[in-house]
Design an enzyme around this catalytic site. Sequence first.
Site, PDB file in Angstrom:
ATOM      1  CB  CYS A 136     -43.652 -60.656   9.695  1.00  0.00           C
ATOM      2  SG  CYS A 136     -43.199 -58.980   9.173  1.00  0.00           S
ATOM      3  CB  CYS A 140     -48.340 -56.971   4.372  1.00  0.00           C
ATOM      4  SG  CYS A 140     -46.876 -55.969   4.672  1.00  0.00           S
ATOM      5  CB  CYS A 143     -48.051 -61.138   3.834  1.00  0.00           C
ATOM      6  SG  CYS A 143     -46.637 -62.056   4.453  1.00  0.00           S
ATOM      7  N   GLY A 200     -40.714 -62.896   7.494  1.00  0.00           N
ATOM      8  CA  GLY A 200     -40.128 -61.834   8.306  1.00  0.00           C
ATOM      9  C   GLY A 200     -39.561 -60.673   7.525  1.00  0.00           C
ATOM     10  CG  HIS A 257     -46.710 -54.625  -2.444  1.00  0.00           C
ATOM     11  ND1 HIS A 257     -45.983 -55.261  -3.415  1.00  0.00           N
ATOM     12  CD2 HIS A 257     -46.330 -55.198  -1.272  1.00  0.00           C
ATOM     13  CE1 HIS A 257     -45.192 -56.167  -2.858  1.00  0.00           C
ATOM     14  NE2 HIS A 257     -45.383 -56.150  -1.560  1.00  0.00           N
ATOM     15  CG  ASN A 331     -48.831 -67.740  -3.991  1.00  0.00           C
ATOM     16  OD1 ASN A 331     -49.716 -68.517  -4.325  1.00  0.00           O
ATOM     17  ND2 ASN A 331     -47.575 -68.091  -3.821  1.00  0.00           N
ATOM     18  CB  CYS A 374     -44.162 -64.770   1.940  1.00  0.00           C
ATOM     19  SG  CYS A 374     -43.762 -63.921   3.426  1.00  0.00           S
TER      20      CYS A 374
HETATM   21  N1  SAH Z   1     -40.702 -58.552   4.735  1.00  0.00           N
HETATM   22  C1  SAH Z   1     -40.047 -58.375   3.500  1.00  0.00           C
HETATM   23  C2  SAH Z   1     -39.503 -59.653   2.901  1.00  0.00           C
HETATM   24  C3  SAH Z   1     -40.354 -60.882   3.015  1.00  0.00           C
HETATM   25  S1  SAH Z   1     -41.822 -60.888   2.052  1.00  0.00           S
HETATM   26  C4  SAH Z   1     -40.947 -57.637   2.517  1.00  0.00           C
HETATM   27  O1  SAH Z   1     -42.117 -57.477   2.815  1.00  0.00           O
HETATM   28  O2  SAH Z   1     -40.445 -57.206   1.502  1.00  0.00           O
HETATM   29  C5  SAH Z   1     -41.171 -61.103   0.412  1.00  0.00           C
HETATM   30  C6  SAH Z   1     -42.086 -60.593  -0.686  1.00  0.00           C
HETATM   31  O3  SAH Z   1     -43.253 -61.428  -0.800  1.00  0.00           O
HETATM   32  C7  SAH Z   1     -42.601 -59.180  -0.433  1.00  0.00           C
HETATM   33  O4  SAH Z   1     -42.498 -58.402  -1.599  1.00  0.00           O
HETATM   34  C8  SAH Z   1     -44.024 -59.437  -0.075  1.00  0.00           C
HETATM   35  O5  SAH Z   1     -44.845 -58.307  -0.248  1.00  0.00           O
HETATM   36  C9  SAH Z   1     -44.381 -60.597  -0.965  1.00  0.00           C
HETATM   37  N2  SAH Z   1     -45.601 -61.320  -0.595  1.00  0.00           N
HETATM   38  C10 SAH Z   1     -46.117 -61.505   0.622  1.00  0.00           C
HETATM   39  N3  SAH Z   1     -47.275 -62.185   0.555  1.00  0.00           N
HETATM   40  C11 SAH Z   1     -47.493 -62.456  -0.735  1.00  0.00           C
HETATM   41  C12 SAH Z   1     -48.534 -63.118  -1.465  1.00  0.00           C
HETATM   42  N4  SAH Z   1     -49.569 -63.667  -0.823  1.00  0.00           N
HETATM   43  N5  SAH Z   1     -48.440 -63.192  -2.797  1.00  0.00           N
HETATM   44  C13 SAH Z   1     -47.374 -62.648  -3.447  1.00  0.00           C
HETATM   45  N6  SAH Z   1     -46.360 -62.010  -2.828  1.00  0.00           N
HETATM   46  C14 SAH Z   1     -46.432 -61.903  -1.489  1.00  0.00           C
HETATM   47 FE1  SF4 Z   2     -45.332 -57.666   5.165  1.00  0.00          FE
HETATM   48 FE2  SF4 Z   2     -42.999 -58.851   4.461  1.00  0.00          FE
HETATM   49 FE3  SF4 Z   2     -43.914 -59.009   6.972  1.00  0.00          FE
HETATM   50 FE4  SF4 Z   2     -45.175 -60.337   5.058  1.00  0.00          FE
HETATM   51  S1  SF4 Z   2     -43.099 -60.705   5.740  1.00  0.00           S
HETATM   52  S2  SF4 Z   2     -46.124 -59.088   6.704  1.00  0.00           S
HETATM   53  S3  SF4 Z   2     -44.937 -58.944   3.347  1.00  0.00           S
HETATM   54  S4  SF4 Z   2     -43.303 -57.177   5.921  1.00  0.00           S
END
Ligand code: SAH
Ligand code: SF4
Length: 391
Positions: A136, A140, A143, A200, A257, A331, A374
Amino acid sequence: MTTPIPQTTPDEKAAPAQPKPSILNLGRKEMLALVAELGEPPYRAEQLWRSIYHECKTSFADMTNLAKGFRASLEERFSIDPFTPALHLHSRDGSTDKALFRMADGEMIETVLMRYEPDAHRKRRRTACVSTQAGCALGCTFCATGQQGFRRQLTTGEIVGQVLYVARIAQAEDNALIASRAIAQGEVSGITNVVFMGMGEPFANYDNTMKAIRVLNDGQGMNIGARHITVSTVGLVPQILKFADEPFQVNLAVSLHAPDDETRSVTMPINRRYPVATLIDACRRYVEKTDRRVFFEYVLLAGQNDSAAQAHKLGALLRGMLCHVNLIPVNPTEKGSYRRPVQARSLEFQTVLLTYGVPSTVRIEKGIDISAGCGQLRARVLDQAEATASA
Ligand code: SAH
Ligand code: SF4
């Protein structure tokens, strides 16, 4: 006498065999066109579709209701699965499976299957959590996928194939339940829900994601109801508005968030492009247009976005909006330094939201022991590969 060895110029040397395209890339109309091109009557398209998506057949050879010649033509031109499973893990409590797939070009993606046993209020559910991109680009900081960077877009077939893989597992489980008389023939559930919350950003791969949704939703195939499908976005405003115009009732989840720009920009670089006010305005317009609620994802990061003051800000921001907030204790990833708040803090956050009339749920953890978050499995496998390579 010796047989002369045939001479080949470099151009004539056999090129490495190209993998056959996956038939899962075809939409309903494209499959009809293919069947016509192969000289078969239109009803064959329906039979083929059902064999793939309803009966979950793993090879064309097994589709014995189709003529042999037709099967051979399909076999010659297409594969079914666009990837091979590289790893499959089961959580200790049996509720969650996680699969890692290797695609033809070596890229890897993850899919999670979550099982919910039936209770007095709800039927058996099985949810597939699928990826829409390898990696991705949005970065973030909490993530695991974001920490790995962008690799490439997934094709429609690669998205659909993930659901089909877990649908076959669900089918085998349903068959075992029927055999043990735990359920009747008419009670099979298969995959009941799909969430686009794997690796993604679905809205950065908009067309392939929408096409995949139409395949999953098709009544003669997997028949997954639109209301049981949820697309999660980091908050891409133009696509949220476009999504509001789609002719189906798929759920929208928005990763918020944080309740303000100052906090959100620290962990989500996209906030500099689409700040909180712009994002919330788009969500309000979505609700107005669709009359459907927005699900806000709120990952709780101890000491960063989980204070009572931030809960008040969030409540004020969302007050009066048709929405639901999912509070998700983070997480922790191996590379990040984030911690989850203690449970009392999550519950306090929830109580504050309620004073603004904003409903929320603290999400139940699933699959922690198999890195079900994720992008975390891919990260673990790559880290292990790196560790092995440098050992
Ligand atoms: N890219 C999209 C969908 C994939 S991520 C998005 O960001 O919404 C799916 C969800 O998992 C998102 O809400 C994201 O912020 C969350 N996420 C990512 N890393 C995480 C983590 N370490 N702990 C909990 N949730 C997480
Ligand atoms: Fe951010 Fe979603 Fe991409 Fe992870 S998968 S970097 S939470 S946009």
